[in-house]
Design a protein around this motif. Structure first.
Motif, PDB file in Angstrom:
ATOM      1  N   SER A 170     -14.373 108.982  65.998  1.00  0.00           N
ATOM      2  CA  SER A 170     -14.350 109.143  67.449  1.00  0.00           C
ATOM      3  C   SER A 170     -13.586 108.012  68.130  1.00  0.00           C
ATOM      4  O   SER A 170     -12.784 108.244  69.049  1.00  0.00           O
ATOM      5  CB  SER A 170     -15.783 109.213  67.990  1.00  0.00           C
ATOM      6  OG  SER A 170     -16.452 110.348  67.506  1.00  0.00           O
ATOM      7  N   VAL A 171     -13.821 106.781  67.682  1.00  0.00           N
ATOM      8  CA  VAL A 171     -13.121 105.630  68.268  1.00  0.00           C
ATOM      9  C   VAL A 171     -11.622 105.731  68.015  1.00  0.00           C
ATOM     10  O   VAL A 171     -10.802 105.482  68.907  1.00  0.00           O
ATOM     11  CB  VAL A 171     -13.690 104.320  67.695  1.00  0.00           C
ATOM     12  CG1 VAL A 171     -12.827 103.132  68.123  1.00  0.00           C
ATOM     13  CG2 VAL A 171     -15.128 104.114  68.156  1.00  0.00           C
ATOM     14  N   SER A 225     -17.160 120.895  65.262  1.00  0.00           N
ATOM     15  CA  SER A 225     -18.602 120.852  65.527  1.00  0.00           C
ATOM     16  C   SER A 225     -19.372 121.622  64.464  1.00  0.00           C
ATOM     17  O   SER A 225     -20.451 121.196  64.029  1.00  0.00           O
ATOM     18  CB  SER A 225     -18.910 121.445  66.910  1.00  0.00           C
ATOM     19  OG  SER A 225     -18.285 120.705  67.924  1.00  0.00           O
ATOM     20  N   ALA A 226     -18.835 122.758  64.022  1.00  0.00           N
ATOM     21  CA  ALA A 226     -19.508 123.555  63.000  1.00  0.00           C
ATOM     22  C   ALA A 226     -19.642 122.797  61.691  1.00  0.00           C
ATOM     23  O   ALA A 226     -20.636 122.939  60.973  1.00  0.00           O
ATOM     24  CB  ALA A 226     -18.742 124.860  62.775  1.00  0.00           C
ATOM     25  N   SER A 227     -18.662 121.968  61.382  1.00  0.00           N
ATOM     26  CA  SER A 227     -18.711 121.214  60.124  1.00  0.00           C
ATOM     27  C   SER A 227     -19.881 120.241  60.088  1.00  0.00           C
ATOM     28  O   SER A 227     -20.264 119.758  59.011  1.00  0.00           O
ATOM     29  CB  SER A 227     -17.397 120.449  59.912  1.00  0.00           C
ATOM     30  OG  SER A 227     -17.274 119.369  60.832  1.00  0.00           O
ATOM     31  N   GLY A 228     -20.476 119.958  61.246  1.00  0.00           N
ATOM     32  CA  GLY A 228     -21.659 119.108  61.276  1.00  0.00           C
ATOM     33  C   GLY A 228     -22.833 119.690  60.512  1.00  0.00           C
ATOM     34  O   GLY A 228     -23.773 118.981  60.162  1.00  0.00           O
ATOM     35  N   GLY A 229     -22.789 121.001  60.226  1.00  0.00           N
ATOM     36  CA  GLY A 229     -23.839 121.622  59.441  1.00  0.00           C
ATOM     37  C   GLY A 229     -23.898 121.107  58.011  1.00  0.00           C
ATOM     38  O   GLY A 229     -24.901 121.304  57.315  1.00  0.00           O
ATOM     39  N   LEU A 230     -22.822 120.455  57.555  1.00  0.00           N
ATOM     40  CA  LEU A 230     -22.788 119.880  56.211  1.00  0.00           C
ATOM     41  C   LEU A 230     -23.318 118.451  56.172  1.00  0.00           C
ATOM     42  O   LEU A 230     -23.370 117.840  55.103  1.00  0.00           O
ATOM     43  CB  LEU A 230     -21.356 119.910  55.674  1.00  0.00           C
ATOM     44  CG  LEU A 230     -20.777 121.301  55.394  1.00  0.00           C
ATOM     45  CD1 LEU A 230     -19.288 121.196  55.060  1.00  0.00           C
ATOM     46  CD2 LEU A 230     -21.528 121.978  54.264  1.00  0.00           C
ATOM     47  N   ILE A 246      -5.661 117.438  72.780  1.00  0.00           N
ATOM     48  CA  ILE A 246      -7.094 117.504  72.520  1.00  0.00           C
ATOM     49  C   ILE A 246      -7.389 117.769  71.050  1.00  0.00           C
ATOM     50  O   ILE A 246      -8.403 117.318  70.514  1.00  0.00           O
ATOM     51  CB  ILE A 246      -7.737 118.582  73.417  1.00  0.00           C
ATOM     52  CG1 ILE A 246      -7.640 118.152  74.895  1.00  0.00           C
ATOM     53  CG2 ILE A 246      -9.189 118.845  73.042  1.00  0.00           C
ATOM     54  CD1 ILE A 246      -8.110 119.205  75.876  1.00  0.00           C
ATOM     55  N   TRP A 247      -6.483 118.470  70.362  1.00  0.00           N
ATOM     56  CA  TRP A 247      -6.739 118.836  68.970  1.00  0.00           C
ATOM     57  C   TRP A 247      -6.855 117.611  68.058  1.00  0.00           C
ATOM     58  O   TRP A 247      -7.450 117.697  66.975  1.00  0.00           O
ATOM     59  CB  TRP A 247      -5.656 119.783  68.461  1.00  0.00           C
ATOM     60  CG  TRP A 247      -4.262 119.225  68.461  1.00  0.00           C
ATOM     61  CD1 TRP A 247      -3.318 119.382  69.416  1.00  0.00           C
ATOM     62  CD2 TRP A 247      -3.665 118.408  67.431  1.00  0.00           C
ATOM     63  NE1 TRP A 247      -2.165 118.718  69.076  1.00  0.00           N
ATOM     64  CE2 TRP A 247      -2.353 118.127  67.863  1.00  0.00           C
ATOM     65  CE3 TRP A 247      -4.103 117.904  66.219  1.00  0.00           C
ATOM     66  CZ2 TRP A 247      -1.469 117.351  67.101  1.00  0.00           C
ATOM     67  CZ3 TRP A 247      -3.235 117.131  65.457  1.00  0.00           C
ATOM     68  CH2 TRP A 247      -1.929 116.861  65.889  1.00  0.00           C
ATOM     69  N   THR A 248      -6.293 116.480  68.468  1.00  0.00           N
ATOM     70  CA  THR A 248      -6.379 115.285  67.612  1.00  0.00           C
ATOM     71  C   THR A 248      -7.830 114.839  67.426  1.00  0.00           C
ATOM     72  O   THR A 248      -8.199 114.357  66.346  1.00  0.00           O
ATOM     73  CB  THR A 248      -5.555 114.139  68.210  1.00  0.00           C
ATOM     74  OG1 THR A 248      -6.029 113.851  69.542  1.00  0.00           O
ATOM     75  CG2 THR A 248      -4.082 114.498  68.279  1.00  0.00           C
ATOM     76  N   GLN A 304     -12.662 114.541  63.674  1.00  0.00           N
ATOM     77  CA  GLN A 304     -14.058 114.870  63.385  1.00  0.00           C
ATOM     78  C   GLN A 304     -14.190 115.659  62.084  1.00  0.00           C
ATOM     79  O   GLN A 304     -15.140 115.465  61.316  1.00  0.00           O
ATOM     80  CB  GLN A 304     -14.655 115.662  64.544  1.00  0.00           C
ATOM     81  CG  GLN A 304     -14.832 114.864  65.823  1.00  0.00           C
ATOM     82  CD  GLN A 304     -15.712 113.644  65.635  1.00  0.00           C
ATOM     83  OE1 GLN A 304     -16.822 113.739  65.119  1.00  0.00           O
ATOM     84  NE2 GLN A 304     -15.211 112.494  66.031  1.00  0.00           N
ATOM     85  N   LEU A 305     -13.251 116.542  61.804  1.00  0.00           N
ATOM     86  CA  LEU A 305     -13.259 117.264  60.538  1.00  0.00           C
ATOM     87  C   LEU A 305     -13.083 116.293  59.370  1.00  0.00           C
ATOM     88  O   LEU A 305     -13.747 116.429  58.328  1.00  0.00           O
ATOM     89  CB  LEU A 305     -12.148 118.316  60.526  1.00  0.00           C
ATOM     90  CG  LEU A 305     -12.396 119.567  61.374  1.00  0.00           C
ATOM     91  CD1 LEU A 305     -11.107 120.365  61.526  1.00  0.00           C
ATOM     92  CD2 LEU A 305     -13.484 120.429  60.740  1.00  0.00           C
TER      93      LEU A 305
END
Length: 406
Positions: free
Chosen positions: A153-154, A121-126, A166-168, A173-174
């Motif tokens: 996501s798909v 989620s933090a990487s969304g800042g880029l 869950i980590w997958t 997303q990264l």
């Protein structure tokens, strides 16, 4: 209005995909995490969202305004290069802190997943999304930013169902963030040749961090109370109650999508002209946001328990009072959005908006902490609604004065 309708359709079309896909992914994550782990995963998401706000600094506030007022593509690339330099530096600082916070707050059995979710989620800042918003280009917003995230996501859905890990989802997303950045350099003419010298200039990095302090402060203050409800609930309330609360918070995040789309479509449109035409556009934006806030708030308040139960499972459904408070928060936030983004900040009232936001953040977070310590989880949602109500009340007089002066 033809222009804004086209932009509204464009800014809603592709991002709608990115909003719909999580409706399928998050219920899977909730069921895999269970009653005890869902609040930890949601806390990781919330911490990551706040971290992305630190990384983006003030660019999602000042950036679109600067781009809308800068017609030349070469100058726009300079602005983007300035943003990328400061955000890359901040990543090096924010990622370790994000890892620590997510690890401390989450339950030991879900610590790794919460940390990876937070970093993703933090990487969304880029994300370069604000660049396309400022240039009024929903097509590139879709192809460069939205589609890679949707594909990731798909693709994570079968991985989650098969591996039950869950980590997958976080890893996918990264990877999407990396692909999005690469696509930007391929899609924007001249980007590959012009940006490297700006990105790695030490002087530019220092200058841009200083110049963005005011907007970043506003951004961080605004997200301080927006990202803290679930972590506060996870840290102070029993696991099951916190997980039920987390479902209501997630539903609220989905409800913010139409507000974001509407704000993105109106922002550059309202700033392109001045005088009487500009005032008409400002009124159109304010009216649309008010209607959306009222309708969306009523729907969230009334249907929140039912919808969250269907999405995340009956055992993780939010309760009615939490839904009502989140519905009120949605209504107040939607009405206040055009006052900040289109009226006050572009007219030099950013310092006042910052003061209002800090006041609301202090009030809201304090309220959430008090109710959390009292084990009254619904009171945390009340803190969110109180924060947004305070923002709107304090912004209205300055907004009316600024509107009349234009």
């Amino acid at each position: 209005m033809k222009t804004v309708i086209k932009r509204l359709a464009g800014f809603a079309g592709f991002p709608l995909l990115s909003a719909v896909v999580p409706l399928f992914v998050m219920p899977i994550l909730a069921r895999l995490a269970g009653e005890q782990g869902w609040s930890s995963i949601s806390s990781g998401l919330a911490i990551g969202i706040f971290s992305s706000t630190v990384i983006v600094f003030g660019w999602n506030i000042d950036g679109p305004v600067r781009l809308a007022r800068t017609p030349r593509s070469a100058e726009r690339l300079v602005i983007y290069g300035e943003s990328l330099s400061s955000r890359l530096v901040l990543c090096a600082v924010v990622f370790p802190i994000t890892t620590l916070l997510a690890g401390v707050i989450s339950a030991p059995s879900h610590r790794l997943e919460a940390i990876l979710i937070a970093l993703a989620s933090a990487s969304g800042g880029l994300s370069p999304a604000w660049y396309f918003i400022g240039t009024g280009n929903p097509r590139l917003l879709g192809f460069v930013d939205t589609i890679p995230r949707v594909v990731a996501s798909v693709a994570s859905i079968p991985l989650l169902l098969v591996t039950e890990q869950i980590w997958t989802y976080a890893v996918m997303q990264l990877a999407a963030t990396a692909v999005t950045l690469w696509f930007f350099f391929q899609a924007i003419p001249g980007a590959q040749g012009n940006l490297p010298s700006i990105v790695w200039s030490r002087k530019a990095i220092q200058q841009n961090l200083r110049s963005q302090m005011a907007a970043a402060g506003l951004n961080l203050a605004g997200n301080a109370y927006g990202s803290t409800p679930v972590p506060i609930a996870t840290a102070t309330v029993s696991g099951t109650a916190a997980s039920n609360f987390a479902s209501g918070d997630q539903l609220y995040r989905y409800a913010l999508f139409p507000v974001s789309v509407l704000a993105n479509a109106f922002q550059s449109w309202t700033l392109e002209v001045a005088g009487e035409a500009g005032r008409r556009r400002q009124l159109a934006a304010i009216t649309a946001h008010t209607i959306l806030g009222i309708v969306g708030g009523v729907l969230l308040a009334s249907l929140g328990p039912l919808v969250s139960g269907l999405m995340f499972g009956p055992n993780l459904a939010t309760n009615q009072l939490t839904a009502i408070f989140y519905g009120l928060a949605l209504c107040f936030l939607s009405i206040a959005a055009p006052l900040q983004r289109n009226l006050l900040i572009p007219n030099g009232r950013g310092a006042y908006v910052f003061w209002v936001t800090v006041t609301a953040a202090a009030t809201g977070v304090t309220t959430m902490l008090v109710f959390g310590q009292l084990n009254f989880v619904e009171g945390i949602a009340f803190g969110m609604a109180a924060s947004e109500a305070l923002v709107l009340i304090l912004l209205l007089p300055a907004s009316i004065k600024t509107f009349r002066a234009n």
